[in-house]
Enzyme design. Structure first.
Site, PDB file in Angstrom:
ATOM      1  CE  LYS A  72      -3.841   1.916   2.716  1.00  0.00           C
ATOM      2  NZ  LYS A  72      -5.015   1.815   3.575  1.00  0.00           N
TER       3      LYS A  72
ATOM      4  CB  SER B  41      -8.264   3.521   2.807  1.00  0.00           C
ATOM      5  OG  SER B  41      -7.184   2.856   3.845  1.00  0.00           O
TER       6      SER B  41
ATOM      7  CB  SER C   5      -8.456   0.617   5.539  1.00  0.00           C
ATOM      8  OG  SER C   5      -9.167   1.705   5.471  1.00  0.00           O
TER       9      SER C   5
END
Ligand code: GLN
Length: 470
Positions: free
Chosen positions: A60, A135, A159
């Protein structure tokens, strides 16, 4: 011919160990898949394409990576190239895992769909008109779309668990304090945790093993009380699973989601688990409100460092320092971080601190106590991960409150610092449904054992239907 859609990280490790493919060939297969499908999915913000001796990974884009751009999905970090590795990136490197690339995300991890990324949304491999969740949506889209064998995400309010759920994958939000946050772009420090997004529970346990444990650079970390066990169990004999009424009957849970979760619970009973009802009387009612004070408050403090002087974007100026700060932050932050900075600054301001942040901390303690009470009778708790299946791109983008409800079921246990595992448990309207298993602190091995046995019994196919015969 390597089928990256089907290949698990464990399969890939086997191919490498047996020297059936080389590290270069493996990376090439993922790079080909990225060429073929990332135009549609937009899972990556930056493709690196390293190869090595281990199974490649995607991080990420809030995982700081030395020499590799790290933007946290924000314009304000555009052009920032870190000079150091985060601890998790360093541990993956030491374990021999080359980096495929950095994945898309909601700006500063604020969101549930990746639509808040400054670089445009990612798309769900099951249906590109829909969000992959957020997210960590880029990481989930990359793994489900066969563009990475496994990936790291971060979970503050949900997330990791929520995008894993929306993309038919396994996601672990670890116990707070088991994975280092050193070098992770901070959102809400008392909640942020890094964790794996994978195709199987065994892959999840393997990646957790790589990243977990005490780190001298993060004083909130501890050593694991026991080594990570890669699960093999096929039954759930002796495991007591509680169904918290409020987490399973909350308003907004789609009937198709409930149906699949109930089927999975029945299956758990068939595997020998003792299943019973329990309650978290106020955690679900107050969890979201409590989170939306604590998280923005901490975010407003963490995001103060983006001033145009130290990192990334800097607005053009005429020598006035205050104006430089203001212009940089005005230009660099998108709407959601601005909203959170405003809420958080307000909640922390003199005269309001006790009424808002102080009160939220008390509610947080109450939520932790309610969970502890439920764990007196049960080893694990179960619920849907997300109230809904993947929603359409644009459907909730204009309504922040509707978007916030995506994490209604993941937030309470996060507030209590507890680990949660999401595994896919079926389809509703041809889209994946996630089952959330919540355990006491440091119960990851039990979560893996239970998740693995259920995963085997469920037989969910993680390859998105529309890509199966491509
Ligand atoms: N959707 C929640 C938020 O916007 C949770 C995000 C997260 O876990 N990083 O804050």
């Amino acid at each position: 011919m390597i089928d990256t859609l089907r290949l698990t990280a464990e399969d890939a490790a086997g191919l490498l160990e047996r020297k059936e493919v080389s590290g270069e060939e493996l990376t090439r297969a993922y790079m080909d898949a990225i060429d073929e499908r990332d135009g549609e999915l937009h899972a990556y913000l930056h493709v690196v394409g390293e190869s090595g001796t281990g199974v490649p990974i995607a991080h990420k884009d809030l995982v700081t990576t030395k020499g590799i751009p790290t933007t946290a999905g924000s314009r304000i970090l555009e052009g920032y190239i870190p000079v150091f590795d985060s601890t998790v990136a360093a541990r993956c490197k030491e374990a021999g895992l080359p980096i495929l690339g950095k994945t898309n995300m909601d700006e500063f991890a604020m969101g549930s769909s990746t639509e808040n990324s400054a670089y445009g949304p990612s798309h769900n491999p099951w249906d590109p008109d829909r969000v992959p969740g957020g997210s960590s949506g880029g990481s989930a889209a990359a793994v489900a779309g066969g563009l990475a064998p496994w990936a790291l995400g971060s979970d503050t309010g949900g997330s990791i668990k929520q995008p894993a759920s929306l993309c038919g994958l396994v996601g672990l939000r670890p116990t707070y304090g088991t994975v280092s946050r050193y070098g992770i772009v901070a959102f809400a420090s008392s909640l942020d945790q890094i964790g794996p997004i994978t195709k199987t529970v065994r892959d999840c346990a393997r990646l957790y093993e790589v990243i977990a444990g005490r780190d001298g650079c993060d004083s909130t970390t501890v050593d694991l009380p026991e080594p990570v066990q890669i699960p093999t169990a096929e039954d759930l004999q002796g495991i007591r699973i509680g169904i918290p009424k409020e987490l399973n009957e909350a308003e907004g849970i789609e009937p198709g989601v409930s149906e699949q979760v109930q089927k999975a619970i029945a299956l758990a009973e068939g595997l020998g688990a003792e299943v019973g009802e329990t309650t978290l009387p106020r955690s679900v009612d107050y969890g979201l409100a409590c989170y939306y004070l604590v998280a923005p408050a901490e975010a407003s403090s963490n995001l103060a460092r983006y001033d145009g002087v130290r990192y990334g974007h800097r607005a053009a100026g005429d020598g006035d320092l205050t104006a430089l700060y203001e212009r940089t932050r005005w230009e660099g932050f998108g709407a959601e971080p601005k909203r959170r900075i405003l809420i958080g600054t307000y909640a922390l301001s003199a005269g309001y601190y006790e009424a808002y942040y102080g009160q939220a901390q008390k509610v947080r303690t109450m939520i932790a106590q309610e969970h502890a009470a439920a764990f007196e009778q049960f080893d694990l708790l179960v619920s849907p991960t997300s109230p809904t299946v993947a929603f359409r791109i644009g459907e909730k983008a204009e309504n922040p409150l509707a978007m916030y409800l995506s994490d209604l079921l993941t937030i309470p246990s996060n507030m209590a610092g507890l680990p949660g595992l999401s595994i896919p448990c079926g389809l509703s309207e041809d889209l994946p449904v996630g089952l959330q298993l919540i355990g006491p602190q440091f119960s990851e091995n039990l979560l893996f054992r239970t998740g693995h046995a259920l995963e085997r019994a469920l037989g969910f196919d993680f390859v998105p239907e529309r890509l199966r015969h491509a």
